[in-house]
Design a protein around this motif. Structure first.
Motif, PDB file in Angstrom:
ATOM      1  N   THR A  59      13.336  59.573  21.420  1.00  0.00           N
ATOM      2  CA  THR A  59      14.208  58.678  22.180  1.00  0.00           C
ATOM      3  C   THR A  59      13.899  58.748  23.664  1.00  0.00           C
ATOM      4  OG1 THR A  59      15.972  58.896  20.548  1.00  0.00           O
ATOM      5  CG2 THR A  59      16.598  58.134  22.730  1.00  0.00           C
ATOM      6  N   SER A  60      13.737  59.968  24.181  1.00  0.00           N
ATOM      7  CA  SER A  60      13.418  60.138  25.605  1.00  0.00           C
ATOM      8  C   SER A  60      12.113  59.439  25.949  1.00  0.00           C
ATOM      9  CB  SER A  60      13.335  61.625  25.954  1.00  0.00           C
ATOM     10  OG  SER A  60      14.549  62.278  25.688  1.00  0.00           O
ATOM     11  N   ALA A  61      11.098  59.638  25.088  1.00  0.00           N
ATOM     12  CA  ALA A  61       9.801  59.000  25.334  1.00  0.00           C
ATOM     13  C   ALA A  61       9.911  57.485  25.277  1.00  0.00           C
ATOM     14  CB  ALA A  61       8.777  59.492  24.310  1.00  0.00           C
ATOM     15  N   SER A  62      10.674  56.997  24.291  1.00  0.00           N
ATOM     16  CA  SER A  62      10.830  55.546  24.153  1.00  0.00           C
ATOM     17  C   SER A  62      11.553  54.946  25.355  1.00  0.00           C
ATOM     18  CB  SER A  62      11.588  55.236  22.864  1.00  0.00           C
ATOM     19  OG  SER A  62      11.651  53.856  22.630  1.00  0.00           O
ATOM     20  N   LEU A  63      12.582  55.645  25.833  1.00  0.00           N
ATOM     21  CA  LEU A  63      13.298  55.163  27.012  1.00  0.00           C
ATOM     22  C   LEU A  63      12.400  55.147  28.239  1.00  0.00           C
ATOM     23  CD1 LEU A  63      16.794  56.863  26.637  1.00  0.00           C
ATOM     24  CD2 LEU A  63      16.310  54.414  26.621  1.00  0.00           C
ATOM     25  N   ILE A  64      11.616  56.208  28.402  1.00  0.00           N
ATOM     26  CA  ILE A  64      10.706  56.280  29.555  1.00  0.00           C
ATOM     27  C   ILE A  64       9.704  55.137  29.514  1.00  0.00           C
ATOM     28  CG2 ILE A  64       8.869  57.636  30.650  1.00  0.00           C
ATOM     29  CD1 ILE A  64      10.406  60.148  29.756  1.00  0.00           C
ATOM     30  N   THR A  65       9.101  54.916  28.337  1.00  0.00           N
ATOM     31  CA  THR A  65       8.102  53.848  28.225  1.00  0.00           C
ATOM     32  C   THR A  65       8.725  52.477  28.432  1.00  0.00           C
ATOM     33  OG1 THR A  65       8.400  53.837  25.813  1.00  0.00           O
ATOM     34  CG2 THR A  65       6.609  55.165  26.681  1.00  0.00           C
ATOM     35  N   LYS A  66       9.950  52.285  27.944  1.00  0.00           N
ATOM     36  CA  LYS A  66      10.596  50.987  28.135  1.00  0.00           C
ATOM     37  C   LYS A  66      10.950  50.752  29.598  1.00  0.00           C
ATOM     38  CE  LYS A  66      12.415  50.151  23.502  1.00  0.00           C
ATOM     39  NZ  LYS A  66      11.736  48.856  23.322  1.00  0.00           N
ATOM     40  N   PHE A  67      11.408  51.794  30.289  1.00  0.00           N
ATOM     41  CA  PHE A  67      11.711  51.641  31.706  1.00  0.00           C
ATOM     42  C   PHE A  67      10.436  51.378  32.508  1.00  0.00           C
ATOM     43  CE2 PHE A  67      15.865  53.777  30.932  1.00  0.00           C
ATOM     44  CZ  PHE A  67      16.660  52.815  31.537  1.00  0.00           C
ATOM     45  N   ILE A  68       9.379  52.105  32.181  1.00  0.00           N
ATOM     46  CA  ILE A  68       8.104  51.851  32.849  1.00  0.00           C
ATOM     47  C   ILE A  68       7.637  50.432  32.541  1.00  0.00           C
ATOM     48  CG2 ILE A  68       5.660  52.516  32.949  1.00  0.00           C
ATOM     49  CD1 ILE A  68       6.507  55.367  32.336  1.00  0.00           C
ATOM     50  N   GLY A  69       7.826  50.021  31.271  1.00  0.00           N
ATOM     51  CA  GLY A  69       7.441  48.676  30.882  1.00  0.00           C
ATOM     52  C   GLY A  69       8.200  47.604  31.630  1.00  0.00           C
ATOM     53  N   PHE A  70       9.450  47.871  31.998  1.00  0.00           N
ATOM     54  CA  PHE A  70      10.209  46.904  32.765  1.00  0.00           C
ATOM     55  C   PHE A  70       9.647  46.723  34.168  1.00  0.00           C
ATOM     56  CE2 PHE A  70      13.846  46.754  29.816  1.00  0.00           C
ATOM     57  CZ  PHE A  70      14.055  45.393  29.872  1.00  0.00           C
ATOM     58  N   PHE A  71       9.298  47.835  34.802  1.00  0.00           N
ATOM     59  CA  PHE A  71       8.670  47.720  36.115  1.00  0.00           C
ATOM     60  C   PHE A  71       7.369  46.920  36.012  1.00  0.00           C
ATOM     61  CE2 PHE A  71      11.271  51.541  36.922  1.00  0.00           C
ATOM     62  CZ  PHE A  71      11.912  51.113  38.075  1.00  0.00           C
ATOM     63  N   TYR A  72       6.659  47.151  34.931  1.00  0.00           N
ATOM     64  CA  TYR A  72       5.407  46.420  34.702  1.00  0.00           C
ATOM     65  C   TYR A  72       5.671  44.930  34.516  1.00  0.00           C
ATOM     66  CZ  TYR A  72       2.128  44.335  31.388  1.00  0.00           C
ATOM     67  OH  TYR A  72       1.310  43.476  30.718  1.00  0.00           O
ATOM     68  N   ARG A  73       6.700  44.579  33.727  1.00  0.00           N
ATOM     69  CA  ARG A  73       6.992  43.170  33.472  1.00  0.00           C
ATOM     70  C   ARG A  73       7.475  42.455  34.733  1.00  0.00           C
ATOM     71  NH1 ARG A  73       6.929  41.279  28.380  1.00  0.00           N
ATOM     72  NH2 ARG A  73       6.577  42.821  26.735  1.00  0.00           N
ATOM     73  N   VAL A  74       8.307  43.130  35.498  1.00  0.00           N
ATOM     74  CA  VAL A  74       8.754  42.531  36.750  1.00  0.00           C
ATOM     75  C   VAL A  74       7.561  42.290  37.674  1.00  0.00           C
ATOM     76  CG1 VAL A  74      10.120  42.915  38.834  1.00  0.00           C
ATOM     77  CG2 VAL A  74      11.064  43.521  36.599  1.00  0.00           C
ATOM     78  N   LEU A 118      14.450  42.776  27.602  1.00  0.00           N
ATOM     79  CA  LEU A 118      15.676  43.289  28.204  1.00  0.00           C
ATOM     80  C   LEU A 118      16.706  43.636  27.138  1.00  0.00           C
ATOM     81  CD1 LEU A 118      17.078  43.872  30.862  1.00  0.00           C
ATOM     82  CD2 LEU A 118      17.782  41.487  30.976  1.00  0.00           C
ATOM     83  N   ILE A 119      16.868  42.757  26.163  1.00  0.00           N
ATOM     84  CA  ILE A 119      17.847  42.994  25.101  1.00  0.00           C
ATOM     85  C   ILE A 119      17.430  44.155  24.207  1.00  0.00           C
ATOM     86  CG2 ILE A 119      17.009  41.567  23.177  1.00  0.00           C
ATOM     87  CD1 ILE A 119      20.531  41.252  24.535  1.00  0.00           C
ATOM     88  N   LEU A 120      16.117  44.442  24.158  1.00  0.00           N
ATOM     89  CA  LEU A 120      15.616  45.510  23.295  1.00  0.00           C
ATOM     90  C   LEU A 120      15.586  46.881  23.968  1.00  0.00           C
ATOM     91  CD1 LEU A 120      12.643  43.659  21.544  1.00  0.00           C
ATOM     92  CD2 LEU A 120      14.754  44.454  20.465  1.00  0.00           C
ATOM     93  N   LEU A 121      15.895  46.940  25.262  1.00  0.00           N
ATOM     94  CA  LEU A 121      15.813  48.206  25.980  1.00  0.00           C
ATOM     95  C   LEU A 121      16.682  49.298  25.357  1.00  0.00           C
ATOM     96  CD1 LEU A 121      14.801  49.886  28.355  1.00  0.00           C
ATOM     97  CD2 LEU A 121      16.648  48.931  29.739  1.00  0.00           C
ATOM     98  N   PRO A 122      17.970  49.062  25.071  1.00  0.00           N
ATOM     99  CA  PRO A 122      18.771  50.136  24.467  1.00  0.00           C
ATOM    100  C   PRO A 122      18.320  50.516  23.062  1.00  0.00           C
ATOM    101  CG  PRO A 122      20.168  48.438  25.436  1.00  0.00           C
ATOM    102  CD  PRO A 122      18.782  47.884  25.380  1.00  0.00           C
ATOM    103  N   VAL A 159       4.202  57.744  26.229  1.00  0.00           N
ATOM    104  CA  VAL A 159       4.367  57.711  27.679  1.00  0.00           C
ATOM    105  C   VAL A 159       3.015  57.602  28.367  1.00  0.00           C
ATOM    106  CG1 VAL A 159       5.234  58.973  29.686  1.00  0.00           C
ATOM    107  CG2 VAL A 159       6.498  59.044  27.520  1.00  0.00           C
ATOM    108  N   LEU A 160       2.055  58.403  27.894  1.00  0.00           N
ATOM    109  CA  LEU A 160       0.714  58.386  28.481  1.00  0.00           C
ATOM    110  C   LEU A 160       0.075  57.009  28.352  1.00  0.00           C
ATOM    111  CD1 LEU A 160      -1.627  60.010  29.756  1.00  0.00           C
ATOM    112  CD2 LEU A 160      -2.375  60.555  27.416  1.00  0.00           C
ATOM    113  N   GLU A 161       0.208  56.405  27.190  1.00  0.00           N
ATOM    114  CA  GLU A 161      -0.364  55.074  26.966  1.00  0.00           C
ATOM    115  C   GLU A 161       0.202  54.044  27.933  1.00  0.00           C
ATOM    116  OE1 GLU A 161      -0.216  51.608  23.539  1.00  0.00           O
ATOM    117  OE2 GLU A 161      -0.026  53.709  22.935  1.00  0.00           O
ATOM    118  N   GLN A 162       1.524  54.101  28.137  1.00  0.00           N
ATOM    119  CA  GLN A 162       2.168  53.134  29.025  1.00  0.00           C
ATOM    120  C   GLN A 162       1.746  53.347  30.480  1.00  0.00           C
ATOM    121  OE1 GLN A 162       3.808  50.810  27.631  1.00  0.00           O
ATOM    122  NE2 GLN A 162       4.904  49.745  29.237  1.00  0.00           N
ATOM    123  N   ILE A 163       1.657  54.599  30.880  1.00  0.00           N
ATOM    124  CA  ILE A 163       1.258  54.899  32.262  1.00  0.00           C
ATOM    125  C   ILE A 163      -0.171  54.428  32.516  1.00  0.00           C
ATOM    126  CG2 ILE A 163       0.747  56.767  33.884  1.00  0.00           C
ATOM    127  CD1 ILE A 163       3.101  58.300  32.665  1.00  0.00           C
TER     128      ILE A 163
END
Length: 506
Positions: A14-29, A283-287, A158-162
């Protein structure tokens, strides 16, 4: 497998998924500001093909390896675990090389004939490089998930997303000025780099882990028996994922085309498609990062319990998973329904996307619940049933896209998606009941979370109206709403001490 191990693995994922999704949001913006909504629309046409290749080469094998590894570990047959992984790797690498070759050499034909968007051809050729690394890495991650050693799959995400974001950042200045087609290539280069580095990481950890644990026991399963075991589970799973992914790809290809029939220009249709699939849906899939991890952890947990015939453990796992999913999904849906424009303002800097997000909020609970339900059904071995319901869901979606979007626009797609999820969820819950005889208490799983969510939402909505608007103020209000939601759940008796003990071991 102890409850502590399962929860620890779930928390890590869950922690890894949240981190990757938050990083992914910065990427999408960043990508939206870089290439605009039309560019995001082009990119979102590529992503379903990427997911389709994953479905063909990896999806069924990842779950199969996880389930079979958990079963063999329960029997202390460590030699069989290695044989399962190696034969699965051979099969997936062979399939991925064939798919890569097709995608590389037929990119022009596919882009012009199927997608009707020639600007995606170059990106598909680059994407072909990533497929063998993606499939191999997915197999090894399935091995670690079967052992409930979640740290390696989690860190690889996380590594893949970074790596993906770093690669895009350094190549953007070279590709983006050349046009939208090259901007898509820039994004795909990030995917390739992320998959390569992620594979190298999990492969190194597999070699190190195997030597450290001294998994050198001779296999008791023959190669032929192992092959049929893998195929017996992987082929139905893969077929299900491929058909579902193929139909999902068809949905994504049809949406911008049918929006043009509705009356939008090509650029406007692609922009609307980009807003829906590239901005609102992520955005809807973040949680759902919480539920994705729970779903992954449920497969080996229920598989191991089934292997040793622990019915009480299966019943407890099903009950708590459904309760957790309903609490999270209804809570998230209420947040998006009450604060659609505020959430879009916080994330993207403007609130125009709020109208779409508001409609997606009503889909949110059904979408989240289905994620957990599919994890339970996979663990129970109901792969054929998942295959059938996925086909039914996609047929409903495609019917709405093809026939109703030309009449009512993008809202028709959202209505169709809602209806398909409702039908699928009801059928799946009945199937779980028939397999486990677990009674689902509607009061705890639906009415109490809904009442708690509405009460907390209305209170905080009133505070927002009398406050001074700002991003920080909205964030604080959303956090307060979450706390109120949990408090009301406890007051209503939905969250009791016994329930919390199931979530967290003493």
């Amino acid at each position: 497998m102890s409850k502590k191990t399962v929860i620890a693995g779930t928390l890590i994922l869950t922690s890894a998924s949240l981190i990757t999704k938050f990083i992914g949001f910065f990427y999408r913006v960043y990508m939206v500001n870089l290439i605009g909504t039309e560019g995001m629309g082009l990119y979102q046409l590529i992503m379903p093909i990427y997911m389709l290749t994953w479905s063909i080469t990896s999806s069924g094998f990842t779950t199969t390896i996880s389930k079979l590894t958990a079963q063999e570990k329960a029997k202390n047959q460590t030699g069989n675990m290695g044989r399962i992984l190696k034969q699965s790797l051979f099969m997936t690498i062979t399939a991925s090389i064939i798919i890569s070759g097709f995608l590389f050499f037929c990119a022009d034909w596919f882009s012009e004939t199927i997608l009707k968007e020639p600007r995606t051809a170059f990106a598909f050729r680059v994407l072909a490089i990533a497929i063998p690394f993606m499939s191999s890495g997915s197999c090894i991650r399935g091995y670690f998930l079967g052992l409930q050693y979640a740290i390696v799959p989690a860190f690889s995400q996380v590594l893949e997303q970074i790596v993906r974001i770093v690669a895009i950042y350094f190549t953007a200045s070279l590709f983006v000025p050349k046009g939208l087609s090259y901007a898509c290539v820039c994004a795909v280069i990030g995917i390739v780099c992320g998959e390569v580095i992620s594979f190298l990481f999990v492969f190194y950890n597999y070699i190190t882990f195997k030597r450290k644990k001294k998994y050198i026991k001779k296999p008791t399963l023959s190669r032929s028996k192992t092959f049929f075991m893998i195929c017996g589970m992987a082929i139905p799973l893969t077929a299900s994922r491929v058909v579902s992914s193929f139909l999902s790809t068809a949905e994504n290809i049809l949406i911008p085309q049918r929006l043009q029939v509705f009356g939008l220009s090509s650029a406007d249709a692609m922009s609307t498609y980009g807003e829906l699939t590239g901005m609102a849906m992520p955005l809807i899939l973040l949680p759902s990062a919480f539920l994705t991890s729970v779903s992954v952890s449920l497969v080996p947990e229920i598989s191991e319990a089934s292997a040793v015939n622990k019915q009480n453990k299966i019943t407890a796992t099903v009950s708590i998973a459904l309760l957790f999913s309903s609490i999270l999904s209804i809570g998230a849906g209420i947040v998006f329904a009450v604060f659609p424009k505020e959430v879009c303002y916080i994330i993207y800097g403007h609130s125009d996307l709020g109208n779409i997000l508001f409609l997606l909020a009503f889909i949110c609970p059904f979408l989240y619940m289905q994620m957990t339900i599919n994890g339970l059904l996979n663990g129970l071995g109901e792969h054929t049933f998942i295959f059938q319901t996925n086909i039914l869901s996609s047929i409903i979606n495609i019917a709405f896209i093809y026939f109703i979007i030309p009449l009512y626009g993008v809202n028709a797609y959202l209505v169709g998606w809602f209806f398909s999820l409702l039908v699928t969820m009801l059928l799946s819950l009945y199937k779980i009941y028939s397999c486990t005889k677990v009674h689902i208490y509607i009061g705890n799983c639906f009415f109490k979370p809904l009442l708690a969510g509405l009460a907390s939402g209305l209170i905080i909505r009133y505070i927002v109206q009398i406050g001074t608007p700002s991003k920080l103020f909205f964030l604080l209000c959303i956090c307060c709403m979450m706390l109120l939601y949990l408090l009301f759940l406890m007051i209503l008796g939905c969250l009791k001490k016994e329930t919390l003990d199931l979530f967290f071991p003493k």
